[in-house]
Design a protein around this motif. Structure first.
Motif, mmCIF file in Angstrom:
data_model
loop_
_atom_site.group_PDB
_atom_site.id
_atom_site.type_symbol
_atom_site.label_atom_id
_atom_site.label_comp_id
_atom_site.label_asym_id
_atom_site.label_seq_id
_atom_site.Cartn_x
_atom_site.Cartn_y
_atom_site.Cartn_z
ATOM 1 N N GLY A 9 7.611 -4.493 6.805
ATOM 2 C CA GLY A 9 8.921 -5.481 7.435
ATOM 3 C C GLY A 9 9.906 -4.722 7.765
ATOM 4 N N ALA A 10 10.116 -3.420 7.188
ATOM 5 C CA ALA A 10 11.224 -2.825 7.795
ATOM 6 C C ALA A 10 10.971 -2.473 9.146
ATOM 7 C CB ALA A 10 11.696 -1.433 6.621
ATOM 8 N N GLY A 43 10.010 -4.529 15.901
ATOM 9 C CA GLY A 43 9.045 -5.654 16.311
ATOM 10 C C GLY A 43 7.428 -5.488 16.054
ATOM 11 N N CYS A 44 7.255 -4.330 15.215
ATOM 12 C CA CYS A 44 5.933 -4.069 14.894
ATOM 13 C C CYS A 44 5.886 -3.560 13.513
ATOM 14 C CB CYS A 44 5.062 -3.489 15.964
ATOM 15 S SG CYS A 44 5.605 -1.938 15.912
ATOM 16 N N HIS A 45 4.782 -3.592 12.808
ATOM 17 C CA HIS A 45 4.554 -3.101 11.384
ATOM 18 C C HIS A 45 4.502 -1.538 11.142
ATOM 19 C CE1 HIS A 45 3.597 -7.433 10.510
ATOM 20 N NE2 HIS A 45 4.944 -7.182 9.740
ATOM 21 N N ASP A 51 0.319 -10.504 8.148
ATOM 22 C CA ASP A 51 -0.421 -9.428 8.303
ATOM 23 C C ASP A 51 0.170 -7.953 8.125
ATOM 24 O OD1 ASP A 51 -2.861 -10.939 8.906
ATOM 25 O OD2 ASP A 51 -2.292 -11.067 11.133
ATOM 26 N N CYS A 52 1.077 -8.085 7.409
ATOM 27 C CA CYS A 52 2.057 -6.815 6.916
ATOM 28 C C CYS A 52 1.264 -5.822 6.668
ATOM 29 C CB CYS A 52 3.337 -7.093 6.385
ATOM 30 S SG CYS A 52 4.323 -5.845 5.917
#
Length: 359
Positions: A45-46, A52-54, A88-89
């Motif tokens: 999430g950070a 904008g992506c994991h 889906d992180c």
């Protein structure tokens, strides 16, 4: 020694326990005259907030240019799991890391500390005189997680399937790793499968038996997974090194996590065939306690100790951390998750202070 470590704190309590572990890293540097370059990267999430992506390319680059990866945790609150930030992180971050670096096996110890026997859910008679000290080796790149996943409708009936696949090469890798690990311990490997039902397990059992002939000093036993789950709680001291497939390993390693009394005590490591590894606590991001300075940093700290021992072969340095953790616990210091009297619990930073004082 000069080495480069990728630091991926992630989400939830990850940044907090990683901050404390970096204090341990600095102490080891100073005490033993090493220099560790710490390259930080965003993940989970950070990373989503910033990129904008994991799992951004910048983080992949950081990891590729390191000697080992020290990982925190990823994921957000359960109630927000369908939001754009958290959907889906874990899949997009930790599974992506495993795929990019082909981490084929995970090693997770489960040990009951004598100082913490009172928080172990098992009776003293079950723990026994010899205590409990298990290492679980889990295959990471095969099985049902990486097979075809499909949901569909036939004749107005909703159906789904998930395909589990293994080849002999995948099994050989974890087999050799397990036997080599057992040679450094008690010379016993328990291979866990469901060979009475599954063809993948029949292949698994065949390959483990074949590989065992190369390690005549190590005893190999086979055990069905349902029996193994029961044995964890009626006779866990019988196990030394336990090796199993991805799905069974996921479940059994979490079950074994209950034995020490807290996930906050359990480090882990994931390796590829070249020896490159990622080290992480076995617990999750625990967003409900994030930012409160009450999380247990021991699993993250012991993950760094594993890194020193396994990737850098710095045995004395790793032992100094492990002994400091034991001394801290023996002296009676506890974070909330391992303290029966919550009013006497100390904070994340305070227990790190105590560990530092014993190094």
């Amino acid at each position: 020694m000069k080495k480069t470590i990728s630091i991926l704190p992630g989400d939830g309590i990850g940044p907090e326990v990683m901050e404390q572990t970096i204090r341990i890293i600095k102490k080891i540097e100073n005490k033993f005259d090493h220099y560790f370059t710490l390259n930080h990267g965003y993940i989970g999430g950070a990373a989503f907030e910033k990129y904008g992506c994991h799992f951004p390319d910048t983080t992949l680059h950081v990891c590729k240019n390191s000697d080992a990866i020290l990982f925190g945790s990823v994921g957000g609150p359960i109630l927000e799991s369908h939001s754009v930030k958290w959907k889906d992180c874990e899949k997009n971050s930790i599974l992506a890391l495993r795929k990019n670096f082909q981490f084929s096996s995970n090693i997770r110890p489960a040990k009951v500390y004598p100082e913490l026997q009172d928080i172990c859910p098992l009776k003293d008679s079950v723990i026994g005189e010899n205590g409990i000290d298990i290492v679980i080796v889990r295959e990471l790149l095969g099985d049902i997680y990486f097979g075809e996943h499909k949901s569909y409708i036939i004749d107005n009936i909703r159906k789904a399937h998930d395909i589990s696949e293994y080849d002999e090469k995948q099994i050989e890798i974890v087999a050799h790793q397990s036997f080599k690990l057992a040679k450094l311990r008690k010379n016993k490997v328990t291979s866990v499968d469901k060979a009475n039902v599954l063809d993948t397990s029949k292949l698994w059992r065949t390959i483990l038996t074949e590989i065992s002939k190369e390690y005549p000093d190590v005893t190999l036993e086979h055990m069905l997974v349902d029996n193994c789950a029961m044995q964890f709680f009626i006779n866990p001291s019988q196990f030394d090194v336990l090796v199993t497939a991805n799905l069974f390993g996921d479940i059994l390693s979490d079950a074994a996590a209950a034995i020490p009394g807290s996930l906050g005590l359990m480090p882990s490591a994931s390796f590829n065939v070249k020896g490159f590894a990622l080290y992480e606590p076995s617990g999750g991001s625990a967003p409900q306690i994030a930012g409160k300075n009450i999380a247990n940093p021991i699993a993250q700290i012991l993950s760094f100790a594993m890194l020193l021992k396994q990737s850098f072969h710095l045995i004395e340095e790793a032992n100094s951390i492990e002994q400091a953790v034991h001394s801290t616990l023996k002296a009676g210091y506890r974070t909330q998750d391992i303290c029966l009297n919550k009013s006497k619990a100390i904070t994340t930073s305070e227990i790190t202070d105590k560990i530092l004082s014993f190094i």
